[in-house]
Motif scaffolding. Structure first.
Motif, mmCIF file in Angstrom:
data_model
loop_
_atom_site.group_PDB
_atom_site.id
_atom_site.type_symbol
_atom_site.label_atom_id
_atom_site.label_comp_id
_atom_site.label_asym_id
_atom_site.label_seq_id
_atom_site.Cartn_x
_atom_site.Cartn_y
_atom_site.Cartn_z
ATOM 1 N N PHE A 168 1.235 -1.261 0.036
ATOM 2 C CA PHE A 168 -0.217 0.108 -0.073
ATOM 3 C C PHE A 168 1.188 1.569 -0.312
ATOM 4 N N LEU A 188 -5.874 1.312 7.531
ATOM 5 C CA LEU A 188 -5.474 -0.189 6.821
ATOM 6 C C LEU A 188 -4.967 -0.713 7.870
ATOM 7 N N LYS A 204 -6.960 -1.771 10.919
ATOM 8 C CA LYS A 204 -7.553 -3.026 10.085
ATOM 9 C C LYS A 204 -7.566 -3.776 10.348
ATOM 10 N N ILE A 250 -5.347 -4.610 7.834
ATOM 11 C CA ILE A 250 -4.902 -4.612 6.593
ATOM 12 C C ILE A 250 -3.905 -4.357 6.097
ATOM 13 N N LEU A 277 -12.522 -1.467 -0.921
ATOM 14 C CA LEU A 277 -11.283 -0.533 -1.352
ATOM 15 C C LEU A 277 -10.660 -0.395 -2.334
#
Ligand code: AMP
Length: 595
Positions: free
Chosen positions: A152, A165, A168, A170, A202
């Motif tokens: 990311f 993120l 969460k 992720i 997302l």
């Protein structure tokens, strides 16, 4: 004397009249001419015969043609028929605004955003990009596809988004995110084909937040203006869920000093005034169901003058539910080119055709065959007699700990099962289209918060909804359309976790449905129960058709157990169309089943 006389007579007998040279020549010439004339006439005659011979009757011609034509195999014939059927299905309904159609406006170049991958990734060779795609099982189609990005951070999201993120859980992008996010961030139109639970929300939410931030920083939105981006969903529940994901990312951005972004949830069953109030303040992102959105636009409570980002989530569902015309009307409100994204777990040819004209040089990102079931789900199929189903359901519920989802085709069954489970002391809730919005929302919220163990639902709850950690999906009946089966079982086995799906079948299911199921199980390498194994399978003979057409199974619904001409979904839709046209004739209509 006598001799003398005789001689005279003989002489007289031999007498040839003198013909002058000129006359003789004339006679010779005539003779020559006559001879010539005869042969000419003969030749003409011969010519005529030849001509007659060269012009055969139509019957002769037809049989000659047949003989000359190469033999068309059965497979090619079927392929030809299928091609015509698909063309017929797709030619009337393509997605384009009437205004753009009328003015002949077509866009040829994708929209450009300021976003670029980091230099190191831009320098990746095509071979290196293909290797990443192969490793992540990503299939792409399209020109100049943006390179995939494996984390990311390299996608250049602002820190508050990266932090959220991580919070969460992720950490690593999923395959659809690895390829889909860079494609969308770079401004390209995209068709995303990903199984449910793959993290596709997302993929369209994060770039939209970036677009809204960028636009807001450049030129802050004024009261009554907006939105910059629009997401259309087929159900209110799905719209709400997407809206909540957006809210989760907007908050930390604002807390870190980024401008405030205002999202709007634009769905039916909710007071319109509160929605109009949000628009009055200026709205950045709208998540909508087609009906209410169309309403707001038609009443000029909102406009799409600044909108440059459009997502159709669960696009196959939108089309199946008959929202094509509503979406086309929404298209009429766009004033300029927009980035268009289409998402779905299943993407039959008809949807791709429907969207073809709306997309500019699209990139297709496919993670897993469209229509294929999630391989993280253990699929169990059991033969259960109709009258034994409800009792057996209770036994089935013991297979795993909660939460469990139970699906049925019709509303009456949902109510019966719900009542039965409550009587047996099971903490169950139910949703179907017949219940009012409040009841539906309460049931879903209670189930999501793990306050209830079992949710009994019709397909309205099966698509797109994200219930984390569902252990077990029970199909109280097998849906007639295999796509619905794929969506239903996709509620479990999400993001790498393993789930179980149990499906009850019996004589009530059509052979086509069962064959589709059998092929799906085969593809996902699952156990085939004897009752399915014994089925007489016509698809055993059609490998040649697949070779000719390049389409495995049905081009319309993606089922592997039949070809398009036997498609139950197409049949169903045709009969619905007939029913609808009758309904119009009697002056009623507008009923849209589950929504
Ligand atoms: P979706 O397919 O968008 O409905 O996402 C299903 C679930 O996966 C949601 O609960 C997401 O929060 C979660 N999720 C999305 N992306 C990731 C990821 N990269 N890693 C782990 N979980 C994810």
């Amino acid at each position: 004397m006598a001799d003398h006389l005789n001689m005279e007579i003989e002489e007289e007998d031999d007498y040839v009249e003198y013909v002058p040279v000129a006359k003789r020549r004339a006679i010779e010439a005539q003779k020559i001419l006559q001879r010539k004339g005869k042969s000419e006439a003969f030749e003409e005659e011969e010519e005529k015969i030849k001509l007659v011979e060269a012009k055969p009757s139509l019957l002769v011609k037809a049989s000659q043609l047949k003989k000359e034509q190469p033999e068309i195999s059965h497979a090619e014939q079927v392929f030809q028929q299928e091609k015509e059927m698909i063309e017929h299905l797709s030619d009337k309904k393509t997605l384009m605004s009437v205004r753009e159609l009328a003015k002949g406006i077509t866009y040829t170049e994708p929209l450009r955003t300021g976003w670029k991958p980091p230099l190191a990734i831009r320098r990746n060779s095509k071979k290196a990009c293909d290797a990443i795609r192969k490793q992540w099982h990503i299939i792409v189609e399209g020109d100049d596809v943006t390179p995939p990005i494996k984390n990311f951070k390299d996608m250049r999201f602002p820190e508050p988004i990266l932090k959220k993120l991580r919070a969460k859980g992720i950490i690593q992008p999923t395959p659809i995110q690895v390829q889909g996010l860079p494609v969308i961030l770079s401004g390209r139109d995209m068709i995303g084909i990903a199984f449910t639970g793959s993290g596709k929300t997302l993929v369209f939410v994060l770039p939209l937040i970036m677009v809204a931030l960028q636009e807001e920083i450049m030129l802050p939105i004024a009261p009554g203006e907006g939105p910059f981006g629009l997401i259309i969903c087929p159900s209110r529940e799905l719209a709400r869920q997407t809206y909540e994901v957006i809210e989760q990312f907007i908050e930390p951005l604002m807390e870190s000093g980024y401008p405030e972004l205002r999202p709007l949830l634009c769905i039916g069953g909710v007071d319109m005034k509160s929605q109009v109030d949000v628009v009055k303040r200026g709205v950045h992102i709208v998540v909508a169901t087609p009906g209410r959105l169309k309403d707001l636009l038609a009443k000029k409570k909102m406009n799409l003058d600044n909108c440059r980002y459009l997502t159709l989530d669960e696009a196959d569902r939108l089309v199946d539910l008959g929202f094509e015309d509503d979406i086309r009307e929404v298209f009429d409100h766009f004033k300029a080119q927009r980035q268009t994204l289409l998402f779905s777990a299943t993407m039959p040819t008809k949807i791709q055709n429907f969207a073809r004209n709306a997309l500019v040089k699209p990139v297709i990102v496919n993670v897993g065959r469209a229509g294929a079931a999630n391989l993280d789900v253990i699929q169990e199929v059991e033969y259960v007699k109709q009258e034994a189903k409800i009792v057996y359901l209770l036994e089935c519920l013991q297979k795993t700990p909660p939460p469990v989802l139970v699906f049925c085709e019709n509303k009456a069954d949902v109510d019966d099962i719900h009542e039965y489970l409550l009587l047996k002391g099971v903490e169950a809730v139910a949703v179907h289209g017949g219940k009012d919005q409040e009841e539906r929302e309460y049931a879903i919220a209670a189930f999501k918060a793990c306050k209830k163990d079992v949710l009994v639902a019709t397909d309205v709850a099966s698509k797109g909804l994200d219930f984390p950690d569902i252990q077990h999906v029970i199909n109280y009946d097998m849906p007639a359309e295999i796509e619905n089966y794929v969506h239903r079982i996709g509620r479990t086995g999400r993001c790498g976790k393993t789930g179980i799906a149990t499906t009850f079948i019996n004589k009530n299911q059509s052979e086509t449905t069962l064959l589709d199921l059998k092929h799906l199980l085969q593809e996902a390498k699952q156990r085939i129960p004897p009752v399915l194994a014994e089925l007489n399978d016509p698809m055993d003979d059609v490998d040649a058709i697949t070779d000719a057409s390049g389409v495995k199974g049905c081009a319309y619904c993606g089922g592997l157990g039949h070809r398009i001409r036997d498609c139950p979904k197409l049949d169903h839709q045709r009969s619905q169309q007939i029913a609808n046209s009758r309904r119009d004739y009697f002056g009623s209509g507008g009923y849209r089943g589950e929504i």
